[in-house]
Structures are given as C-alpha cells and as structure tokens.
Design an enzyme around this catalytic site. Structure first.
Site, mmCIF file in Angstrom:
data_model
loop_
_atom_site.group_PDB
_atom_site.id
_atom_site.type_symbol
_atom_site.label_atom_id
_atom_site.label_comp_id
_atom_site.label_asym_id
_atom_site.label_seq_id
_atom_site.Cartn_x
_atom_site.Cartn_y
_atom_site.Cartn_z
ATOM 1 N N ASP A 185 15.738 -14.968 -4.877
ATOM 2 C CA ASP A 185 15.766 -16.071 -5.831
ATOM 3 C C ASP A 185 15.708 -17.293 -4.927
ATOM 4 O OD1 ASP A 185 16.515 -18.226 -7.434
ATOM 5 O OD2 ASP A 185 17.487 -16.874 -8.847
ATOM 6 N N HIS A 186 14.516 -17.878 -4.788
ATOM 7 C CA HIS A 186 14.352 -18.846 -3.704
ATOM 8 C C HIS A 186 15.213 -20.091 -3.900
ATOM 9 C CE1 HIS A 186 11.167 -20.286 -6.469
ATOM 10 N NE2 HIS A 186 11.527 -21.468 -6.033
ATOM 11 N N HIS A 248 16.911 -18.519 -11.774
ATOM 12 C CA HIS A 248 17.360 -19.701 -11.042
ATOM 13 C C HIS A 248 18.508 -20.433 -11.740
ATOM 14 C CE1 HIS A 248 13.785 -18.869 -8.889
ATOM 15 N NE2 HIS A 248 12.956 -19.424 -9.737
HETATM 16 P P1 NAP Z 1 -1.565 -14.001 -5.633
HETATM 17 O O1 NAP Z 1 -1.962 -15.303 -5.050
HETATM 18 O O2 NAP Z 1 -2.310 -13.490 -6.817
HETATM 19 O O3 NAP Z 1 -1.689 -12.935 -4.450
HETATM 20 C C1 NAP Z 1 -1.672 -11.583 -4.708
HETATM 21 C C2 NAP Z 1 -1.812 -10.826 -3.407
HETATM 22 O O4 NAP Z 1 -1.799 -9.435 -3.731
HETATM 23 C C3 NAP Z 1 -3.089 -11.106 -2.650
HETATM 24 O O5 NAP Z 1 -2.794 -11.160 -1.271
HETATM 25 C C4 NAP Z 1 -3.923 -9.860 -2.928
HETATM 26 O O6 NAP Z 1 -4.720 -9.544 -1.819
HETATM 27 C C5 NAP Z 1 -2.854 -8.809 -3.046
HETATM 28 N N1 NAP Z 1 -3.337 -7.674 -3.837
HETATM 29 C C6 NAP Z 1 -3.568 -7.628 -5.171
HETATM 30 N N2 NAP Z 1 -4.030 -6.419 -5.512
HETATM 31 C C7 NAP Z 1 -4.087 -5.693 -4.373
HETATM 32 C C8 NAP Z 1 -4.473 -4.382 -4.069
HETATM 33 N N3 NAP Z 1 -4.897 -3.533 -5.016
HETATM 34 N N4 NAP Z 1 -4.413 -3.966 -2.790
HETATM 35 C C9 NAP Z 1 -4.004 -4.810 -1.798
HETATM 36 N N5 NAP Z 1 -3.590 -6.066 -2.028
HETATM 37 C C10 NAP Z 1 -3.650 -6.503 -3.294
HETATM 38 O O7 NAP Z 1 -0.022 -13.966 -6.024
HETATM 39 P P2 NAP Z 1 1.130 -14.915 -5.485
HETATM 40 O O8 NAP Z 1 1.118 -16.198 -6.214
HETATM 41 O O9 NAP Z 1 1.064 -14.946 -4.001
HETATM 42 O O10 NAP Z 1 2.440 -14.162 -5.987
HETATM 43 C C11 NAP Z 1 2.963 -13.015 -5.324
HETATM 44 C C12 NAP Z 1 4.363 -12.747 -5.859
HETATM 45 O O11 NAP Z 1 5.198 -13.821 -5.517
HETATM 46 C C13 NAP Z 1 4.442 -12.629 -7.379
HETATM 47 O O12 NAP Z 1 5.396 -11.657 -7.701
HETATM 48 C C14 NAP Z 1 4.905 -14.002 -7.821
HETATM 49 O O13 NAP Z 1 5.608 -13.956 -9.052
HETATM 50 C C15 NAP Z 1 5.832 -14.346 -6.681
HETATM 51 N N6 NAP Z 1 6.017 -15.775 -6.506
HETATM 52 C C16 NAP Z 1 4.979 -16.566 -6.179
HETATM 53 C C17 NAP Z 1 5.184 -17.917 -5.990
HETATM 54 C C18 NAP Z 1 4.068 -18.827 -5.561
HETATM 55 O O14 NAP Z 1 4.348 -20.003 -5.269
HETATM 56 N N7 NAP Z 1 2.829 -18.368 -5.514
HETATM 57 C C19 NAP Z 1 6.482 -18.480 -6.158
HETATM 58 C C20 NAP Z 1 7.529 -17.636 -6.493
HETATM 59 C C21 NAP Z 1 7.284 -16.288 -6.660
HETATM 60 P P3 NAP Z 1 -6.348 -9.515 -1.825
HETATM 61 O O15 NAP Z 1 -6.800 -10.029 -3.162
HETATM 62 O O16 NAP Z 1 -6.714 -10.365 -0.659
HETATM 63 O O17 NAP Z 1 -6.655 -8.108 -1.621
#
Ligand code: NAP
Length: 504
Positions: A185-186, A248
C-alpha cells in the site's frame, strides 16, 4: 539513516516494461543505489514479452524512466553505467511454463556468478488478473522455494471484494508464508504517513488529548486533479471506493486511531492497526444512504482547462456508473473514539491535488474569549502528506495592537519546503524494506480482510440502490453537493484551501 547490511538477492520484476516499473520501481532502485542503500550485488531481472536486448532495454526503458522520474536524475552521468550493470531483461510470456524453466536457469546462473545464496524477491508489477497464474507457475516450475530466503511483493488491488481477495490469498499462501508476502500500500511508504506514529507517540502534548474527550472529529482527504490518465479500463471496474478507500484511506484511519503498540515490532504495530479496522461500525443499507456519498465527474475546468467527463475517458463505458468520488462518515466503536466521526473523502478531478489528515479539537466552553468572540476558530492539527509534507497546529492568538482581536495562527513545519530536503519516494522505502525483510509498512492479510468486510456492504448497498444520477459533479468541484451536506448536517464543514482557513 545508515544503511543496514543487506543480503544479496535477485529481484525479478514481472511487468518490467510496464508503467509502474518505469515510473516508480526503476527510479526508486536508482535513488537507493545512488544513496548507497542497495545490497552490494543485487541483480534486477525485468520480465516482459517484448524483444529487447539487454542494451536496448537499458536505452529504451531504463534510461528514459530515470531521466523522467528519478529525483536523482542529476546523478545519471556518474551512476547510470554502474547501476545499469545490475539490470537484465528476460523475455517471456508469463503464461508459458517453459519460460519459467528458462527463467529459473537464468536466476541460478546469476546467483552462481554473484556467489549469492539464492535469495529471491518476486515483484508482481502486472495487472491483477495475472497475479494468481504467476504465483501458481512460480511454484509449479520450481522457482520457489528459493535456495535462500524468498519474498513476493504484490501490488494493489488485492482482490475486488472479500471472496476474490480470500481466493488470491489462498493462492499466495500455497507458495509463500504470510511472512514472505509483502502487500504494497504505497501510501504507507510516504514520509508523513510514517511520521504519524512518531507525532503521536513521541510527543507528550498530543497523546493525552488524542481521544473523544478532546477531538471533535477527524477529516481525511485524498484528492487528485487528474482524470484517468491511462488507467480507465482498470478504474472503471474498480471505482474510488475499491481503488482508494478500501486500502489507502482505511490505512490512514488505522494510523490515526490505533492504540499505542506494546513495542515497535512489526506484529505489535499490525495488531493494533487491525483492531481499528475490526472496530469500524458497519454501515447497513440505511447508513450507506446517509453516510456514504458517491459521485462521478462531468465535464468541467481544471487549472483553467476544460476537461471531458468521466464517461468520455479512454476505456470507460459511455454509460458507466462507476464512482470517481466517495465521501464517508464512519465511526470507530471503541473507548477512545466512541462518538467521534471520521470523515473521509477521495476523488478524481477535484480542485486540488492534496492528501491531508485534519484533527479538529473541541471548542472550549462559551466563556471568556469564546463568549466575547463567538467566531473563534477551532484548534486544528493538520498532517500534510502530499504534495506538501509537514504538520501544523492552528491556534488562536491576539493580533498585535491596542484591541483584543483574536486571530488564528499556525505553528507550521513544512518538511519539503526546507532547502535541500528531497524526500525519498514511497517506493524507495518500500523496496528497501522488502530487501531487508521488514514488512511493517505492508498490509497483513487480516488487515486486508477486515477492510473488505467494511467496504463490501457499501458496494452491495449501492448496487441495490440502482442507477445513480451520474454525473453529479463538474470536474474542478469538491464532489457532489451531498458531500458538503454530509458535514453541514452535523454543523461542520470540510476544511478546504489546503486544509485549514487561509490565514492572513
Ligand atoms: P501496465 O503498464 O499495463 O504494465 C503491465 C506489464 O505486464 C507490462 O510490463 C507487460 O509487459 C506485462 N505483461 C502483461 N501481460 C503479460 C504476459 N502475458 N507476459 C509477460 N508480461 C506481461 O500496468 P501498470 O500500470 O504497470 O500496473 C501494474 C500493477 O501495478 C497493477 O496491478 C496496478 O494496479 C499496480 N499499480 C500501478 C500503478 C501505476 O502508477 N501504474 C500505481 C499503483 C499500482 P509487456 O506488454 O511488455 O509484455
């Protein structure tokens, strides 16, 4: 803070090309590296499906991520090369079992080359539908148990409701013990959040008045001016209640309301936090109608720019009934807090980006100054979490001059206004704690469970109420009018304008 001596380990980031990794994880790791907080031979393995080479990954993902998001970007010339040697890119699809076998071999090679004991951290920076399959594959393909210690870091959301969270937890527990699971929980990594316990328990003059005898009510606001950015698809399934309140905001409630722990040991603190969640007075359908306000933004103006309504955001259904704003009034049924309302609000496209906690103290009896000057302001303790970090107390004092004018004054400590203070990002502290094996700032399963137990009846009552009248606030407003009425009906009001009154 002098860095602890950390065991060498490998950090495998599933989702190593994603938004979270680029915006938060690599910058945090780089900042820790520059400040000397990484173990001497930490190896980071970014997993993704794209065909990067090690070099193209560094140039196309890593370097731009650090240039854009690191608070230590000025150190890139000196530190990028030695930092980048720690990073590897591993291409695979997380649904390919053979990919895990190859990954396992790669990890062993790195461990042997580093002469390390086989300590492994698996970071699930993928979208939630992948959490379960990755955990299962880690176990089935033998990547866990690791030869040394093993830890898994799991991003929010932890489930969609209590049944899905329970199932996710069951899957996690098949591969990892509770002590090995780090549920992020950042908010808990933010400087001022860590400071709440210090302010409360290291200052003689707060703890004696931190109760229903002296505190009138508590307000917790986490407001954003942004809309969906690129998260519309996820957000439209989650909504503000699940995205913000369940985790949060309720975590902030626990830190404000908990009893002093018996010690600073992880479990002692978590034990006190979970007691707060278990003491939340459940909201039945009637209480939800009265005390749980939801809103969705329409078109409006933010910072002088017109912005579209939520229903026109990318990947959002044009008839979406998802809430982008929540205001809640809740009570904690225990001796310390009985009768003290906690007002929570969070939302998108609100007038200010601000997270703060305000404790309003009860006014003194209507005698002396309170009798003469009926409009005296209440005393406030304001904990500013972001973007300003600090704490101030609002008092009443005499304005200099021949008359007895009483004005509010502030004893104000602004941490990040100080020259030279460049507070670490939340993810720096959290990653550091994972590496040194300290789960205090992560949520234990029973906390997650208790939070869902409180939140699920609110979702259910809203679902039963049928179609809401959305949109019901314009972007740039503080939510729908009902959110203001929630306090007005109690003869109170939200402190806006960055917390308390603007003071001349
Ligand atoms: P994202 O930008 O959609 O990234 C998803 C990642 O998953 C990409 O690196 C993608 O890699 C990888 N991926 C998806 N399907 C895959 C597969 N079949 N095999 C291998 N890799 C796969 O998502 P995100 O925003 O980073 O969020 C990630 C998590 O962090 C989520 O649970 C989100 O709720 C949480 N989160 C994110 C943020 C934020 O600021 N973004 C904040 C708080 C929490 P490729 O497409 O390159 O293969």
């Amino acid at each position: 803070m002098a860095p602890d001596r950390l065991d060498n380990s490998l950090l495998v980031i599933f989702g190593g090309t994603g938004d979270l990794a680029r915006r938060k994880l690599y910058p945090a790791l780089f900042n820790l590296f520059v400040d000397g907080f990484l173990p001497p031979a930490l190896g980071v393995i970014a997993v993704g499906r794209c065909g990067f080479t090690r070099d193209s990954f560094r140039q196309e993902i890593l370097l731009p991520s650090l240039e854009t998001f690191s608070r230590r970007a000025a150190s890139l010339d000196a530190y990028f090369e030695p930092f980048a040697t720690r990073l590897h890119y591993f291409r695979t699809d997380i649904y390919d079992p053979e990919g895990y076998t190859r990954l396992g071999q790669f990890l062993v090679e790195l461990e042997e080359a580093a002469g390390s004991r086989g300590n492994r951290i698996f970071y699930l920076a993928v979208t939630p539908e992948h959490f379960g399959p990755v955990i299962r594959s880690l176990k089935e393909t033998g990547l866990v148990p690791a030869r040394g210690w093993q830890r898994v870091v799991i991003e929010k959301p932890f489930g969609h409701d209590l049944p899905s969270a329970t199932e996710l937890n069951r899957q996690l527990r098949e591969a990892f013990s509770e002590e090995e699971i780090y549920r992020i929980d950042h908010y808990l990594g933010k400087e001022m959040i860590q400071n709440i316990m210090v302010i409360r328990f290291a200052n003689t003059f707060f703890e004696p008045v931190w109760n229903n005898k002296y505190i009138d009510h508590v307000q917790i606001t986490s407001a954003e001016t942004v809309g969906m950015e690129n998260r519309g698809g996820y957000y439209d399934r989650a909504g503000a209640l699940r995205d913000m309140v369940q985790n949060h905001l309720l975590q902030l409630v626990t830190l404000v309301a908990m009893e002093p722990p018996a010690s600073l040991a992880t479990e002692a603190i978590r034990d006190e936090k979970v007691k707060v969640l278990r003491s939340l007075k459940p909201l039945d359908a009637a209480a939800v109608s009265k005390n749980a306000i939801r809103g969705q933004y329409g078109a409006g103006e933010i910072d002088g720019q017109m912005v579209p309504p939520y229903r026109q955001e990318k990947e959002v259904a044009p008839d979406s009934t998802t809430e982008t704003f929540v205001a809640l009034k809740l009570f904690i049924d225990n001796f310390r807090w009985a009768g003290v309302p906690f007002y929570l609000r969070t939302g998108k496209r609100l007038p200010l980006k601000v997270t703060e906690i305000i404790l309003q103290f009860k006014s003194l009896p209507d005698i002396l100054y309170f009798k003469e000057y009926g409009e005296l302001r209440p005393n406030l303790l304001v904990i500013r979490v972001q973007p300003l970090e600090g704490v101030y107390v609002q008092l009443n004092a005499k304005r200099p001059g021949n008359n007895n004018y009483i004005v509010p004054i502030r004893l104000d400590f602004c941490q990040n206004c100080e020259v030279g203070v460049n507070s670490p990002e939340a993810y720096e502290r959290l990653l550091y704690d994972v590496m040194r094996g300290d789960p205090t700032l992560f949520t234990r399963w029973d906390e997650v469970e208790a939070a869902w137990k409180f939140v699920d009846p609110i979702s259910a009552a809203w679902a039963a109420q049928g179609q809401p009248q959305f949109p019901n606030y314009a972007a740039g407003q503080w939510g729908p009018p009902a959110a203001q009425r929630l306090l007005i009906c109690d003869a109170r009001r939200w402190w806006e304008e960055n917390g308390a009154e603007s003071i001349s």
